[in-house]
Design a protein around this motif. Sequence first.
Motif, PDB file in Angstrom:
ATOM      1  N   ARG A  19       0.838  -1.210   0.000  1.00 25.96           N
ATOM      2  CA  ARG A  19       0.000   0.000   0.000  1.00 25.96           C
ATOM      3  C   ARG A  19       0.870   1.257   0.000  1.00 25.96           C
ATOM      4  O   ARG A  19       0.492   2.290  -0.531  1.00 25.96           O
ATOM      5  CB  ARG A  19      -0.913   0.010   1.222  1.00 25.96           C
ATOM      6  N   TRP A  20       2.030   1.168   0.654  1.00 26.53           N
ATOM      7  CA  TRP A  20       3.017   2.250   0.630  1.00 26.53           C
ATOM      8  C   TRP A  20       4.239   1.740  -0.108  1.00 26.53           C
ATOM      9  O   TRP A  20       4.811   0.708   0.252  1.00 26.53           O
ATOM     10  CB  TRP A  20       3.399   2.662   2.052  1.00 26.53           C
ATOM     11  N   ARG A  21       4.644   2.470  -1.125  1.00 26.85           N
ATOM     12  CA  ARG A  21       5.777   2.061  -1.956  1.00 26.85           C
ATOM     13  C   ARG A  21       6.910   3.083  -1.849  1.00 26.85           C
ATOM     14  O   ARG A  21       6.739   4.136  -1.230  1.00 26.85           O
ATOM     15  CB  ARG A  21       5.326   1.900  -3.415  1.00 26.85           C
ATOM     16  N   ASP A  24       6.708   6.980  -1.238  1.00 25.06           N
ATOM     17  CA  ASP A  24       5.434   7.419  -0.664  1.00 25.06           C
ATOM     18  C   ASP A  24       5.663   8.077   0.693  1.00 25.06           C
ATOM     19  O   ASP A  24       6.520   7.645   1.478  1.00 25.06           O
ATOM     20  CB  ASP A  24       4.485   6.236  -0.483  1.00 25.06           C
ATOM     21  N   ARG A  25       4.861   9.092   0.946  1.00 25.73           N
ATOM     22  CA  ARG A  25       4.957   9.788   2.230  1.00 25.73           C
ATOM     23  C   ARG A  25       3.995   9.168   3.233  1.00 25.73           C
ATOM     24  O   ARG A  25       2.820   8.958   2.931  1.00 25.73           O
ATOM     25  CB  ARG A  25       4.630  11.269   2.036  1.00 25.73           C
ATOM     26  N   PHE A  65       9.224   9.149   4.610  1.00 26.15           N
ATOM     27  CA  PHE A  65       9.000   8.520   3.306  1.00 26.15           C
ATOM     28  C   PHE A  65       9.513   7.082   3.314  1.00 26.15           C
ATOM     29  O   PHE A  65      10.441   6.735   4.056  1.00 26.15           O
ATOM     30  CB  PHE A  65       9.736   9.304   2.203  1.00 26.15           C
TER      31      PHE A  65
END
Length: 222
Positions: A19-21, A24-25, A65
């Motif tokens: 979901r976070w790559r 990504d913040r 990040f």
Amino acid sequence: MQSAQSLRHFILDNLRAGRWRVGDRLPPERSFSDRFGLSRGSVRKVLQDLRELGLIEQTVGSGTFVREGAEAVVQALPAEQVSQSSPAELMEARITLEPAILELVIANATATDFRRMDECCERAERAQSLMEFEHWDGMLHEAIALAAHNSFVAGVFSHMNQVRAQTEWGVLKRRSVTPERRLLYQREHRALVKAIKARDLDQARSAALQHLVGVRRNLFGG
């Protein structure tokens, strides 16, 4: 410490699921603090630990990040054990969080969301077994959470549903749910959905809290 561990689990779960790559913040520290009931210092400690693992990087004035190479690192870590969260902790979290997200749900829910809620109610009412009923009970609460249209909320409720899938939760539910209680839960579900569809925040919060407190009482007594 459990809340700090829950935050760690949440971040790792989002990284594992993609979901976070890279780049990504992450949500700001204040958001984590409010959602998990942690001091800013506790949030910073969790983030510091994850930074030292090479999962995130932080820039003053810009935020936190996902670091390049985080995917490989997180996949190499031992899986976080959802079983560390007990049914009692789950109910405590649900009573705190589910009424709290209803403002977002009422503001953002669409006609498609309402249809999904109705479908979950109908499928639960037609369920031929307690296991099937419990499945659609969980799907209804998930549908309500997804209607907030907020990825952070969705991630938290994904973790909560993993705890609901545990054997210990299932045993407690089977012991506590009588035919009369199941009918009561179904009526309470309908009342909650009706209030959400009417976009009546006070009534929705009242219905959610009444339902969850009743479930906790039936599960644990008192």
